[in-house]
Scaffold this motif. Sequence first.
Motif, mmCIF file in Angstrom:
data_model
loop_
_atom_site.group_PDB
_atom_site.id
_atom_site.type_symbol
_atom_site.label_atom_id
_atom_site.label_comp_id
_atom_site.label_asym_id
_atom_site.label_seq_id
_atom_site.Cartn_x
_atom_site.Cartn_y
_atom_site.Cartn_z
ATOM 1 N N GLY A 70 12.124 31.512 -32.857
ATOM 2 C CA GLY A 70 10.791 31.933 -33.275
ATOM 3 C C GLY A 70 9.730 30.878 -33.012
ATOM 4 O O GLY A 70 8.587 31.204 -32.711
ATOM 5 N N SER A 71 10.096 29.587 -33.110
ATOM 6 C CA SER A 71 9.137 28.512 -32.845
ATOM 7 C C SER A 71 8.895 28.316 -31.358
ATOM 8 O O SER A 71 7.790 27.939 -30.950
ATOM 9 N N ALA A 72 9.924 28.559 -30.540
ATOM 10 C CA ALA A 72 9.803 28.326 -29.101
ATOM 11 C C ALA A 72 9.039 29.442 -28.396
ATOM 12 O O ALA A 72 8.310 29.188 -27.430
ATOM 13 N N LEU A 73 9.175 30.678 -28.865
ATOM 14 C CA LEU A 73 8.566 31.812 -28.171
ATOM 15 C C LEU A 73 7.045 31.725 -28.070
ATOM 16 O O LEU A 73 6.479 31.931 -26.985
ATOM 17 N N PHE A 186 18.451 36.590 -40.070
ATOM 18 C CA PHE A 186 18.043 36.283 -38.703
ATOM 19 C C PHE A 186 16.624 36.760 -38.441
ATOM 20 O O PHE A 186 15.807 36.031 -37.853
ATOM 21 N N ILE A 187 16.297 37.971 -38.879
ATOM 22 C CA ILE A 187 14.965 38.514 -38.639
ATOM 23 C C ILE A 187 13.911 37.710 -39.397
ATOM 24 O O ILE A 187 12.833 37.389 -38.875
ATOM 25 N N LEU A 188 14.212 37.355 -40.654
ATOM 26 C CA LEU A 188 13.266 36.560 -41.432
ATOM 27 C C LEU A 188 13.055 35.183 -40.805
ATOM 28 O O LEU A 188 11.929 34.686 -40.742
ATOM 29 N N ALA A 189 14.161 34.569 -40.360
ATOM 30 C CA ALA A 189 14.037 33.248 -39.730
ATOM 31 C C ALA A 189 13.206 33.335 -38.455
ATOM 32 O O ALA A 189 12.384 32.462 -38.171
ATOM 33 N N LEU A 190 13.418 34.399 -37.686
ATOM 34 C CA LEU A 190 12.635 34.599 -36.468
ATOM 35 C C LEU A 190 11.158 34.743 -36.796
ATOM 36 O O LEU A 190 10.293 34.129 -36.156
ATOM 37 N N GLY A 191 10.861 35.542 -37.815
ATOM 38 C CA GLY A 191 9.463 35.743 -38.202
ATOM 39 C C GLY A 191 8.816 34.473 -38.729
ATOM 40 O O GLY A 191 7.654 34.194 -38.438
ATOM 41 N N VAL A 192 9.570 33.689 -39.508
ATOM 42 C CA VAL A 192 9.039 32.426 -40.027
ATOM 43 C C VAL A 192 8.690 31.494 -38.883
ATOM 44 O O VAL A 192 7.630 30.846 -38.877
ATOM 45 N N GLY A 193 9.563 31.420 -37.874
ATOM 46 C CA GLY A 193 9.301 30.541 -36.737
ATOM 47 C C GLY A 193 8.063 30.954 -35.962
ATOM 48 O O GLY A 193 7.226 30.112 -35.614
ATOM 49 N N VAL A 194 7.929 32.249 -35.689
ATOM 50 C CA VAL A 194 6.770 32.735 -34.932
ATOM 51 C C VAL A 194 5.482 32.521 -35.719
ATOM 52 O O VAL A 194 4.484 32.021 -35.193
ATOM 53 N N ALA A 195 5.494 32.896 -37.020
ATOM 54 C CA ALA A 195 4.277 32.786 -37.827
ATOM 55 C C ALA A 195 3.867 31.329 -38.029
ATOM 56 O O ALA A 195 2.677 31.005 -38.032
#
Length: 230
Positions: A70-73, A186-195
């Motif tokens: 999520g942080s890299a995207l 996994f979905i929450l972690a992905l969202g946290v990284g992107v946000a």
Amino acid sequence: MQDIKDTVKEVILAVLPITIVIIILQFTLLWLPMEVFLQFLVGVVMVSSGLILFLLGVHLGLLPVGEMIGSALPKTKKVSLIILVGFLLGFVVTVAEPDVRVLSSQIEDVSDGEISQMVLIYSVALGVAIFVALAMARIIFNIQMKWLLVGGYGFVFLLAAFTPNSYIPISFDAGGVTTGPMTVPFILALGVGVAAVLRGKSSSSDSFGLVALASIGPILAVLMLGVIYG
């Protein structure tokens, strides 16, 4: 080491109450055959061991990887890539979700094979994938959650009017099983990284609501199956 202790404690506190209740019922009301009761106790030990290993894997592997992805995207600055990766991850994580497989297996048995296990799994996974991609778009374009929820559930109730009654309870159960131990972290972690990358740590709460959106997808997917098969 502390993670292991916390996970073991969490699993014991989760499994112990139901175990105690069954033991009390066994020697007061049920009086199941001793062979069945011993199988239950063995099952409790196996379930507890499996949950401990599973949750350790989630905390040590899935959550960090989800946040890193999520942080890299966002750093690619490609909106289409962020949405596409969200779609793909939502699909494959849901296919791996144990709760979805249990539900699909039971529905296949109850429907005498009319709704096959794999059709239901892939339909639910596709529904989750579409709404995870929509959730990524919500974070990117700062869309208000209430409009997505109102629109999504409005479409659910509209579609339910054209779906056979037997598919409606299955659809809402499908929405519930996607909030399982594999998909949610996994979905929450992905969202946290992107946000966190797009709007800073102070706005990481934008990642929440992904599960609410993701649970709409399976409901719509099963309702559409009802329209097709019904």
